[in-house]
Design a protein around this motif. Sequence first.
Motif, PDB file in Angstrom:
ATOM      1  N   GLU A  32    -121.976  -1.175  44.689  1.00 44.86           N
ATOM      2  CA  GLU A  32    -122.828  -1.483  45.843  1.00 44.86           C
ATOM      3  C   GLU A  32    -122.627  -0.441  46.919  1.00 44.86           C
ATOM      4  N   TYR A  33    -121.474   0.194  46.882  1.00 46.39           N
ATOM      5  CA  TYR A  33    -121.056   1.077  47.953  1.00 46.39           C
ATOM      6  C   TYR A  33    -120.106   2.105  47.332  1.00 46.39           C
ATOM      7  N   ASP A  34    -119.972   3.287  47.925  1.00 49.20           N
ATOM      8  CA  ASP A  34    -118.976   4.226  47.374  1.00 49.20           C
ATOM      9  C   ASP A  34    -117.599   4.031  48.015  1.00 49.20           C
ATOM     10  N   LEU A  35    -117.473   2.952  48.808  1.00 49.83           N
ATOM     11  CA  LEU A  35    -116.159   2.582  49.354  1.00 49.83           C
ATOM     12  C   LEU A  35    -115.770   1.275  48.674  1.00 49.83           C
ATOM     13  N   PRO A  36    -114.641   1.230  47.959  1.00 50.25           N
ATOM     14  CA  PRO A  36    -114.314  -0.016  47.263  1.00 50.25           C
ATOM     15  C   PRO A  36    -114.073  -1.174  48.223  1.00 50.25           C
ATOM     16  N   SER A  37    -114.287  -2.381  47.735  1.00 50.28           N
ATOM     17  CA  SER A  37    -113.910  -3.555  48.515  1.00 50.28           C
ATOM     18  C   SER A  37    -112.391  -3.724  48.397  1.00 50.28           C
ATOM     19  N   ARG A  38    -111.841  -4.536  49.264  1.00 51.25           N
ATOM     20  CA  ARG A  38    -110.398  -4.799  49.240  1.00 51.25           C
ATOM     21  C   ARG A  38    -109.973  -5.347  47.869  1.00 51.25           C
ATOM     22  N   GLU A  39    -110.768  -6.276  47.338  1.00 52.49           N
ATOM     23  CA  GLU A  39    -110.466  -6.896  46.036  1.00 52.49           C
ATOM     24  C   GLU A  39    -110.479  -5.860  44.913  1.00 52.49           C
ATOM     25  N   GLU A  40    -111.480  -4.968  44.958  1.00 52.85           N
ATOM     26  CA  GLU A  40    -111.579  -3.942  43.909  1.00 52.85           C
ATOM     27  C   GLU A  40    -110.353  -3.022  43.966  1.00 52.85           C
ATOM     28  N   MET A  41    -109.961  -2.680  45.184  1.00 51.69           N
ATOM     29  CA  MET A  41    -108.778  -1.818  45.360  1.00 51.69           C
ATOM     30  C   MET A  41    -107.536  -2.512  44.806  1.00 51.69           C
ATOM     31  N   LEU A  42    -107.413  -3.786  45.150  1.00 48.39           N
ATOM     32  CA  LEU A  42    -106.237  -4.547  44.716  1.00 48.39           C
ATOM     33  C   LEU A  42    -106.170  -4.605  43.188  1.00 48.39           C
ATOM     34  N   ARG A  43    -107.324  -4.812  42.563  1.00 49.25           N
ATOM     35  CA  ARG A  43    -107.344  -4.869  41.094  1.00 49.25           C
ATOM     36  C   ARG A  43    -106.965  -3.506  40.491  1.00 49.25           C
ATOM     37  N   GLY A  44    -107.440  -2.432  41.132  1.00 49.72           N
ATOM     38  CA  GLY A  44    -107.111  -1.086  40.646  1.00 49.72           C
ATOM     39  C   GLY A  44    -105.611  -0.822  40.734  1.00 49.72           C
ATOM     40  N   LEU A  45    -104.997  -1.275  41.822  1.00 49.27           N
ATOM     41  CA  LEU A  45    -103.548  -1.068  41.979  1.00 49.27           C
ATOM     42  C   LEU A  45    -102.770  -1.912  40.973  1.00 49.27           C
ATOM     43  N   ALA A  46    -103.245  -3.143  40.764  1.00 53.40           N
ATOM     44  CA  ALA A  46    -102.563  -4.028  39.799  1.00 53.40           C
ATOM     45  C   ALA A  46    -102.668  -3.433  38.393  1.00 53.40           C
ATOM     46  N   ALA A  47    -103.822  -2.862  38.069  1.00 53.31           N
ATOM     47  CA  ALA A  47    -103.999  -2.252  36.742  1.00 53.31           C
ATOM     48  C   ALA A  47    -103.030  -1.090  36.580  1.00 53.31           C
ATOM     49  N   PHE A  48    -102.839  -0.317  37.650  1.00 55.24           N
ATOM     50  CA  PHE A  48    -101.909   0.822  37.573  1.00 55.24           C
ATOM     51  C   PHE A  48    -100.491   0.317  37.327  1.00 55.24           C
TER      52      PHE A  48
END
Length: 491
Positions: free
Chosen positions: A104-120
């Motif tokens: 929706e945006y080229d800036l991730p939402s907080r939730e998307e960021m959190l999921r990316g960090l958890a995946a890492f």
Amino acid sequence: MAAVDEQPFSPGTYDVVVVGSGPGGLQTSYCLARLGVDHAVLSRDDVPGGMFQRFPLFQRLITWTKPDAPADRKTREYEWYDHNSLVADEPELRALVPPEMNREYDLPSREEMLRGLAAFAKRARINVRYGCTWEATRREREEIVLQTSDGEYRCRAAVFAIGITEPWIAPVPGLDRATHYVDVKDVGAYENRRVFIVGKRNSGFEVAQALLPWARQIILASPSPVQTKTLALSPLRVRYLHPYDEYARGGPGTYVLDAAIDRVERGADGYRVVVAGTTWEGELTFEVDDVIAATGFQAPLQDLPDLGVATVSDGRVPALTPFWESLTVPGIFFAGNATQGARGLGKRGLGASSSAVNGFRYNACVLASHLAERLGKPVSRPRLAGSELVPYLLHELSHAPELWIQKGYLARVLAFAGGIYDQGIAPVTHFLDGTVPDALAATIEVDEGGTIFPILYLRRSGEVHEHPLPPHPLHVYENESYRQEVEAILR
Ligand SMILES: Cc1cc2nc3c(=O)[nH]c(=O)nc-3n(C[C@H](O)[C@H](O)[C@H](O)COP(=O)(O)OP(=O)(O)OC[C@H]3O[C@@H](n4cnc5c(N)ncnc54)[C@H](O)[C@@H]3O)c2cc1C
């Protein structure tokens, strides 16, 4: 025994102890593990991600990730297009935020960021002892001792990746009665209300932007004028500048004032805020329903100042060496947002980005190499053939994400000592203060007018010479004219 302690990293002695499981702690642990450095990671949280479990309050980041870009997602070059994923050598661990984004945006939402960090954290198998709070600190000869809720940890180096999110309220009479940014919960609660926001930086504008559809009137005030030139180069402009736009156009109901707040008084139905102009003459009094203190954050340093850790910015941030070690207490290091305590050269326009993931992820990698060497673990310093030198430099200047994001702060360093040795990425200030007699640092800088250009610092017999190269409109430096220029400098 397993039943007694199923968590990793029982209390004991480690070479390094990292505190924090936000992006700073995760990146540091990943890099230390790659270099084979024995370390424990402790966090009072229950899950990885740190601050992104709560902030930004209004749910979208200000740092970009472009899911599709000229570089492939699994390459190092793509990091320049993705300012939010943690970085790794293995292609499968790279760019873990973009797959979480719904575009929706080229800036991730907080939730998307959190999921990316958890995946890492999961895929890189970063072990953390969760639910473990660091409570006190002491030095015993060469050791740092951390007292925690689970027991004592001893180490040769402690890395505090504890973030800078503890509320800090400016010393203004009565402002302690205001709601701090961190406690603003529901924007709907501000419907048809008059809101005074103290502070005109990221968090002030973020709250103001979120309240625009709700509040009756919004006043943002702080003594220093909004630096429009700086803002034009700041990630803030992308997200939060509607309030400023309304004010600049004379729009009613939104005011962005340069004013010192004299006092905040509590009235029967709200607050009275008295301010004095800083770029205009006179005083104004506002009767408002709510006051929000967006005056910033501090690092939760606990007893570190008592141990002698010096600070800057009203005690909010530790004062650090170029390798992010406390200026005053050896063995105490910082990672993550707190690395902004090492300012770097700061000699030209837009500089380093150590307060955001895009910048401090590289600081963490450099810190890990520095710690490995301090602990006696050899770090690879590959040798380059003479014919490789110029193409390698031009390639790094054109594509290295470390140089492009940490402009004028991190550099690719080569040493000339019976051969050409790649010293890796290092802080520019360390290079300039360094002792290697013959060496070169290549980085990217920005001048006061916003022009981006490559620069080489050459140290010859201990004396440093500065060689800025011409800018290029597309920032493409791998061509004949740059090759000739760099060859001439090196000759
Ligand atoms: C409102 C706001 C918005 C922001 N938006 C962005 C953005 O869009 N993009 C961006 O890149 N950056 C943003 N930042 C900067 C942000 O702080 C960092 O990017 C990032 O979260 C910092 O990571 P960190 O690892 O340093 O700290 P944090 O994410 O804050 O993590 C700190 C960790 O330390 C642990 N900890 C602290 N004290 C203790 C203790 N005593 N014992 C044990 N554990 C402890 C915490 O539990 C946590 O795990 C924003 C900051 C704020 C305040």
